[in-house]
Every structure is written in C-alpha cells, then in structure tokens.
Design an enzyme around this catalytic site. Sequence first.
Site, PDB file in Angstrom:
ATOM      1  N   THR A  93       0.824  -1.198   0.000  1.00 34.85           N
ATOM      2  CA  THR A  93       0.000   0.000   0.000  1.00 34.85           C
ATOM      3  C   THR A  93       0.863   1.254   0.000  1.00 34.85           C
ATOM      4  OG1 THR A  93      -1.658  -1.207   1.247  1.00 34.85           O
ATOM      5  CG2 THR A  93      -1.851   1.187   1.214  1.00 34.85           C
ATOM      6  N   GLY A 123     -10.203  -4.523   0.174  1.00 32.97           N
ATOM      7  CA  GLY A 123      -9.826  -3.985   1.478  1.00 32.97           C
ATOM      8  C   GLY A 123     -10.344  -2.569   1.685  1.00 32.97           C
ATOM      9  N   ASP A 124      -9.729  -1.872   2.620  1.00 30.53           N
ATOM     10  CA  ASP A 124     -10.169  -0.523   2.975  1.00 30.53           C
ATOM     11  C   ASP A 124      -9.705   0.538   1.981  1.00 30.53           C
ATOM     12  OD1 ASP A 124      -7.532  -1.165   3.931  1.00 30.53           O
ATOM     13  OD2 ASP A 124      -7.513   0.793   4.911  1.00 30.53           O
ATOM     14  N   THR A 144      -3.115   2.421   6.015  1.00 30.83           N
ATOM     15  CA  THR A 144      -2.522   1.162   5.565  1.00 30.83           C
ATOM     16  C   THR A 144      -2.636   0.145   6.692  1.00 30.83           C
ATOM     17  OG1 THR A 144      -0.519   0.098   4.720  1.00 30.83           O
ATOM     18  CG2 THR A 144      -0.195   1.891   6.273  1.00 30.83           C
ATOM     19  N   GLY A 145      -2.960  -1.078   6.342  1.00 35.30           N
ATOM     20  CA  GLY A 145      -3.069  -2.081   7.403  1.00 35.30           C
ATOM     21  C   GLY A 145      -4.055  -3.172   7.048  1.00 35.30           C
ATOM     22  N   GLY A 147      -7.178  -4.412   6.279  1.00 33.39           N
ATOM     23  CA  GLY A 147      -8.306  -3.651   5.785  1.00 33.39           C
ATOM     24  C   GLY A 147      -9.631  -3.895   6.476  1.00 33.39           C
TER      25      GLY A 147
HETATM   26  N1  GLY Z   1      -5.154  -2.237   3.452  1.00 35.86           N
HETATM   27  C1  GLY Z   1      -5.099  -3.028   2.296  1.00 35.86           C
HETATM   28  C2  GLY Z   1      -5.991  -4.187   2.315  1.00 35.86           C
HETATM   29  O1  GLY Z   1      -6.601  -4.494   3.328  1.00 35.86           O
HETATM   30  O2  GLY Z   1      -6.087  -4.879   1.327  1.00 35.86           O
END
Ligand code: GLY
Length: 226
Positions: A93, A123-124, A144-145, A147
């Site tokens: 990310t 994801g988020d 970032t993390g 999600g």
């Molecule tokens: N933060 C990226 C994902 O969860 O895919």
Amino acid sequence: MDASVMNGKDGMAGAVAGVRNVMNPILLAKAVMEHTDFVFLHGNGAEELARAQQLTFCDDQYFFDDFRYQQWQEVKGSDTTKLDHSSEKKFGTVGAVAKDIEGNLAAATSTGGMTNKRYACIGDTPIIGAGTFANNNTCAVSCTGHGEYFIRSVVAYDIHCLMEYKGLSLKEACQLVVNDKLVKTGGEGGLIAVDSNGTPQLVFNSEGMYRGYYCYDEQPVTEIYR
Ligand code: GLY
C-alpha cells in the site's frame, strides 16, 4: 489492485477496485473523480474507463514481484494473510496526503492488497471514509493495514469526525483511533494524515511503517520503525 483519491476542498472523490493491468490505478481513481458522475467503479467497468481515458496498461509480468511471490508461497492454501508491514521489504500500500499553498487538503491511497487475501476481497484502500478521507476543515487521511478492521472502524472518517464534532487535534484523534480503538479490535496498521495547519501525523500500531514527510523550507524526513 484498488485505489482511491479525495479532494478536501469540494469533497469530490474517486475510487476503483479489483482492476488488473492498469499501470497506475490511482490515475484511474482520479479519472473516476474528474470524468464521471460516479465515485466507485470496479473490475471491467473501471478498466473500460481506463481505456477511454487512454491510461497505460501493462502485462502481468510488469506487476510480478519475486519477494511477494515467495511470501505468498509460504501462506498459500492457509487462512494466513500478510500485511505490507509483516516483512523487512515493503511493496504494498502506498498513501499520500497533502496541503497545498492555497490551503487545500487531499488524500490518496493505492494497493495490491494483503498477501493471500481471499480472491475478489476488497480492502479498505478504495473505500472512501475507511482507507481515504479529506476535508479542508479538518484533515486528509490515508490508511494502511489490515483492511477489514479499518473498514469496520471507518478509520479515516473517524479521525475527521473526532476533529469536527469533538474538537480533538489531529494528533489526539490519530492516537485515539490507531493506538487505542484499533488496538482494542485487533486491527494492525497505521495512517498518515495532515491537518488544515499543515501539521503531519504518521502513526501506526505495527512494528514499523515506511513513511516520510516534507514541509516547505524544511529537510524531508523518512523513517521505518518507531
Ligand atoms: N489495506 C489493504 C488491504 O486491506 O487490502
């Protein structure tokens, strides 16, 4: 790949999810924002817009990364996922937040997603309010993390709300959300943010987060661990 962008001046936003072979998904998110009446496109429809806007496409080989491939081999077939931060090398990310000379804030986030996440899982990152949010009155945030936790906690918008409705500073809001609320739910990761004064915050509850910031007339700062 997933990406999103938001403009803090007028609240306009664009996002794409599940796109393949588009060299710069963030430019496609920007194209959604600037050239359609919609906010969020996915898959073939998003790629169709990329072709219409003459964005660059690359073959699969361009996106291949041996480190990521080996990481995937280790967890393939299991329920284990790996974050960008789960290793010494980082290819995942990428987020950016900025305040421009006219006081406008903006945030953008782009990702290939967590290693070994379920096929078609989003994801988020492309979700406005979860992975990305910007409002000139408060802040611009890029996350970032893991999600799922960031989606359930609507992290980027929560930072904004704590500032707008509760009068917290960006620093207080980031500490509360990343090092208290997210930790209590088990959500690993972090975020970068900038407030309307141009003060940056780079906070994370993971071991490290590749990060950097630059303020006009000052030396750029880059860091990895705490
Ligand atoms: N933060 C990226 C994902 O969860 O895919």
